[in-house]
Design a protein around this motif. Structure first.
Motif, short mmCIF file in Angstrom:
data_model
loop_
_atom_site.label_atom_id
_atom_site.label_comp_id
_atom_site.label_asym_id
_atom_site.label_seq_id
_atom_site.Cartn_x
_atom_site.Cartn_y
_atom_site.Cartn_z
N HIS A 138 0.86 -1.18 0.00
CA HIS A 138 0.00 0.00 0.00
C HIS A 138 0.90 1.23 0.00
N HIS A 139 0.55 2.22 -0.81
CA HIS A 139 1.36 3.44 -0.89
C HIS A 139 0.46 4.62 -1.22
N VAL A 140 0.74 5.75 -0.55
CA VAL A 140 0.01 7.00 -0.82
C VAL A 140 1.01 8.01 -1.38
N PRO A 141 1.05 8.21 -2.70
CA PRO A 141 2.02 9.15 -3.27
C PRO A 141 1.64 10.60 -3.00
N GLU A 142 2.65 11.41 -2.75
CA GLU A 142 2.43 12.84 -2.57
C GLU A 142 2.17 13.48 -3.93
N PRO A 143 1.16 14.38 -4.02
CA PRO A 143 0.94 15.06 -5.30
C PRO A 143 2.07 16.04 -5.60
N LEU A 144 2.43 16.11 -6.87
CA LEU A 144 3.49 17.00 -7.35
C LEU A 144 2.89 17.93 -8.39
N ARG A 145 3.13 19.23 -8.24
CA ARG A 145 2.58 20.20 -9.19
C ARG A 145 3.70 20.78 -10.04
N ILE A 146 3.53 20.67 -11.38
CA ILE A 146 4.48 21.29 -12.31
C ILE A 146 3.74 21.75 -13.56
N ASP A 147 4.03 22.93 -14.04
CA ASP A 147 3.59 23.40 -15.36
C ASP A 147 2.11 23.17 -15.66
N GLY A 148 1.24 23.48 -14.71
CA GLY A 148 -0.17 23.31 -14.95
C GLY A 148 -0.67 21.90 -14.84
N ALA A 149 0.10 21.03 -14.18
CA ALA A 149 -0.32 19.64 -14.01
C ALA A 149 -0.09 19.20 -12.58
N GLU A 150 -0.97 18.33 -12.09
CA GLU A 150 -0.78 17.67 -10.80
C GLU A 150 -0.54 16.20 -11.07
N ILE A 151 0.56 15.67 -10.53
CA ILE A 151 1.01 14.31 -10.83
C ILE A 151 1.11 13.51 -9.54
N ARG A 152 0.61 12.29 -9.57
CA ARG A 152 0.78 11.33 -8.48
C ARG A 152 1.45 10.09 -9.07
N VAL A 153 2.69 9.86 -8.67
CA VAL A 153 3.46 8.73 -9.20
C VAL A 153 3.27 7.55 -8.26
N PHE A 154 2.54 6.53 -8.72
CA PHE A 154 2.30 5.38 -7.84
C PHE A 154 3.24 4.21 -8.11
N LEU A 155 3.88 4.18 -9.28
CA LEU A 155 4.92 3.19 -9.56
C LEU A 155 6.03 3.85 -10.37
N GLY A 156 7.27 3.49 -10.08
CA GLY A 156 8.39 4.00 -10.85
C GLY A 156 8.72 5.44 -10.52
N SER A 157 9.25 6.17 -11.50
CA SER A 157 9.72 7.54 -11.30
C SER A 157 9.28 8.43 -12.46
N LEU A 158 8.91 9.67 -12.12
CA LEU A 158 8.51 10.66 -13.12
C LEU A 158 8.60 12.04 -12.49
N ALA A 159 9.14 13.00 -13.23
CA ALA A 159 9.17 14.41 -12.82
C ALA A 159 9.82 14.60 -11.45
N GLY A 160 10.81 13.78 -11.14
CA GLY A 160 11.52 13.92 -9.87
C GLY A 160 10.89 13.19 -8.70
N ALA A 161 9.73 12.57 -8.91
CA ALA A 161 9.06 11.81 -7.85
C ALA A 161 9.24 10.32 -8.10
N SER A 162 9.40 9.54 -7.03
CA SER A 162 9.60 8.10 -7.16
C SER A 162 8.72 7.36 -6.16
N SER A 163 8.25 6.20 -6.56
CA SER A 163 7.47 5.33 -5.69
C SER A 163 8.37 4.27 -5.08
N PRO A 164 8.17 3.95 -3.79
CA PRO A 164 8.97 2.89 -3.16
C PRO A 164 8.42 1.49 -3.39
N VAL A 165 7.31 1.37 -4.10
CA VAL A 165 6.64 0.08 -4.26
C VAL A 165 7.47 -0.84 -5.16
#
Length: 329
Positions: A160-187
């Motif tokens: 179970h994992h709750v990703p922190e929302p990341l805001r960039i360039d008019g977008a809100e991103i939640r990375v639940f697996l892998g890595s994107l835009a500087g955010a990574s999931s520990p799953v």
């Protein structure tokens, strides 16, 4: 979620830019959804974009169901009795509502919006999924990941994992697996994967650096979105071929748009996929079905579900053949 399709109808559409001219940049194909009733006493229809006859996998992602917004008062919501899995991981991701999860590992958890539940059914696991009484609108995606041969008999697991929302360039991103835009999931996963929810503000454009060795899929939940200048409608899934180090998403509309981005290294193995089982041969499937019907310890038991478990459907009167993606050009 249980798969009732044993011989799915599948469609693949080739995509070009608006105006009919080929685009520069990544090559994009558009996969259109088909409606699939889950069946059971509280039937629920989902929109399925993977697998298709011409595209079995995107990375190791092998199954994508998209459902809702579903008015639970009118439809009864989700009630999927205990059922088995082998050779895969299930990824549950909600936009609204709540689902109660129970499995034979002993996990008792809730799937809530913005929270990842990942269950590993390597050698064998069983689970149930039921929308909770406090759910009014059920809306989300159910995804499966194929396990590579060397790991397809791993023990049961639940994360179970709750990703922190990341805001960039008019977008809100939640990375639940892998890595994107500087955010990574520990799953933990068994092949390189990417999974992220991306919400685009009205008239926003965002360019995301991605691994050029990955192939990607962009599922549109709502809104009209362009990826690499190819327009997508709600419930369509864009397949982006490997080779590009960046993806550009655009929302031309007055309202926010929500998407789910999937990715991974091309999965080169052939798989045999039938009902809720993934193997490498017809015999693998026959053995898994027999183990489930004979109540083998392989799948364990789900405690706390108020009803009977799902019986396996009858096997087809033919050898179940392996599937793989078309050769890359």
């Amino acid at each position: 979620m249980s798969n009732v399709e044993t011989e799915p109808v599948q469609v693949r559409c080739k995509a070009v830019a608006d105006g009919g001219q080929p685009t520069r940049g990544p090559r994009v194909d558009v996969l259109t959804p088909r409606d699939v009733p889950l069946g059971g006493p509280r039937a629920m229809t989902v929109r399925r974009t993977l697998p298709q006859r011409a595209r079995t996998l995107i990375g190791a992602w092998c199954f994508a169901d998209h459902y809702g917004p579903d008015d639970v008062a009118a439809t009864g919501g989700m009630d999927v009795a205990p059922h088995p899995h082998t050779g895969l991981q299930t990824v549950s991701w909600l936009f609204s509502g709540e689902i109660e999860h129970r499995d034979s590992l002993g996990s008792h958890a809730f799937v809530r919006p913005g929270e990842l539940n990942l269950m590993t059914g390597g050698h064998g696991i069983s689970h149930s999924e039921v929308s909770t009484p406090r759910t009014t609108v059920l809306h989300g995606v159910q995804l499966w990941v194929a396990l590579p041969s060397e790991h397809r008999h791993v023990p049961r697991d639940f994360q179970h994992h709750v990703p922190e929302p990341l805001r960039i360039d008019g977008a809100e991103i939640r990375v639940f697996l892998g890595s994107l835009a500087g955010a990574s999931s520990p799953v933990r996963t068994f092949t390189p994967l990417l999974g992220a929810e991306i919400v685009l503000e009205p008239h926003a454009t965002v360019t995301l650096a991605v691994d050029p060795g990955f192939e990607h899929g962009l599922l549109v939940d709502h809104g009209n979105v362009r990826i690499a200048d190819v327009s997508l409608r709600p419930a369509e899934l864009a397949y982006v071929h490997p080779g590009s180090g960046a993806l550009t998403l655009t929302n031309d509309a007055e309202d926010p748009a929500r998407t789910v981005l999937l990715g991974g290294t091309p999965f080169e193995e052939e798989i045999v996929m039938w009902w809720n089982f993934i193997g490498r041969s017809h015999e693998d499937i026959v053995r898994a079905r027999a183990d489930w019907e004979n109540r083998s310890d392989r799948f364990g038991a789900v405690e706390g579900y108020p009803g009977n478990r799902l019986p396996a459907p009858a096997l087809p009167n033919a050898v179940i053949t392996p599937r793989k993606n078309p050769a890359r050009h």
